[in-house]
Scaffold this motif. Structure first.
Motif, short mmCIF file in Angstrom:
data_model
loop_
_atom_site.label_atom_id
_atom_site.label_comp_id
_atom_site.label_asym_id
_atom_site.label_seq_id
_atom_site.Cartn_x
_atom_site.Cartn_y
_atom_site.Cartn_z
N ALA A 4 89.62 50.17 55.32
CA ALA A 4 89.11 50.15 53.95
C ALA A 4 89.29 48.76 53.37
CB ALA A 4 89.86 51.17 53.10
N THR A 5 88.22 48.24 52.78
CA THR A 5 88.28 46.89 52.22
C THR A 5 88.65 46.88 50.75
OG1 THR A 5 85.92 46.96 51.81
CG2 THR A 5 86.64 45.95 53.88
N TYR A 6 88.76 48.06 50.13
CA TYR A 6 89.03 48.12 48.70
C TYR A 6 90.43 48.64 48.39
CZ TYR A 6 84.07 47.30 48.50
OH TYR A 6 82.83 46.76 48.67
N ASP A 7 91.27 48.77 49.40
CA ASP A 7 92.64 49.20 49.17
C ASP A 7 93.36 48.19 48.28
OD1 ASP A 7 92.42 51.46 50.74
OD2 ASP A 7 93.30 50.52 52.52
N ASN A 8 94.16 48.71 47.38
CA ASN A 8 95.07 47.89 46.59
C ASN A 8 94.38 46.83 45.72
OD1 ASN A 8 97.02 49.41 47.83
ND2 ASN A 8 97.75 47.78 49.15
N ILE A 9 93.25 47.16 45.15
CA ILE A 9 92.62 46.30 44.14
C ILE A 9 92.77 47.03 42.82
CG2 ILE A 9 90.50 45.23 43.30
CD1 ILE A 9 89.64 44.93 46.22
N VAL A 48 93.71 42.29 40.57
CA VAL A 48 94.63 41.78 41.58
C VAL A 48 94.44 42.56 42.88
CG1 VAL A 48 96.37 40.92 39.97
CG2 VAL A 48 96.53 43.26 40.81
N PHE A 49 94.69 41.87 43.97
CA PHE A 49 94.70 42.46 45.29
C PHE A 49 96.11 42.35 45.82
CE2 PHE A 49 94.69 41.47 49.89
CZ PHE A 49 94.32 42.71 50.37
N ILE A 50 96.63 43.45 46.36
CA ILE A 50 97.96 43.46 47.00
C ILE A 50 97.74 43.72 48.48
CG2 ILE A 50 100.25 44.50 47.06
CD1 ILE A 50 99.73 45.47 44.17
N ASP A 51 98.15 42.78 49.31
CA ASP A 51 97.95 42.87 50.76
C ASP A 51 98.78 44.02 51.34
OD1 ASP A 51 97.76 42.54 53.51
OD2 ASP A 51 98.14 40.39 53.46
#
Length: 127
Positions: A4-9, A48-51
């Motif tokens: 998934a490319t939208y996790d943790n946004i 924000v994005f959290i890796d």
């Protein structure tokens, strides 16, 4: 499975604490310290994005206050993915983390367990 490319946004609001440290409030009870290069204007709305690969689980011996940027939540999903374990934790928001298999085997979290997540400042990027 497709990663998934939208996790943790997440959407949040930038502010500065009493010590002048940049923070992002994602929710009333989730406020994360940011690295200085990610700081923005006071009260600015940000995304924000959290890796997920940089989030870790605190050992049981740590308390909430002993580590910065910790979030407590309940495991709601565990999936093996490309040799890693994807864990989804409900902390009021759904936070995804990717654990190395060895770390997962050491910690052995189960669905329903309450975990203390460690979110390093370096894992947080403003978008």
């Amino acid at each position: 499975l497709v990663p998934a490319t939208y996790d943790n946004i997440f959407s949040g609001q930038m502010y500065y604490d009493r010590d002048g440290q940049a923070r992002c409030r994602i929710q009333e009870n989730i406020s994360l310290k940011l690295a200085s290069e990610q700081a923005g204007k006071e009260l600015e709305n940000v995304r924000v994005f959290i890796d997920p690969a940089q989030i870790d689980i605190a050992d049981a011996s740590h308390s909430d206050a002993s580590i910065p940027n910790t979030v407590k939540g309940r495991v709601v999903q565990l999936i093996e993915e490309n040799g890693h374990i994807r864990a989804v934790v409900d902390a009021g928001i759904l936070i995804t983390l990717m654990l190395e298999r060895s770390r997962y085997q050491h910690m052995r979290p189960f669905v329903g367990d309450v975990l203390l997540l460690i979110i390093p400042q370096e894992s947080i990027r403003t978008l």
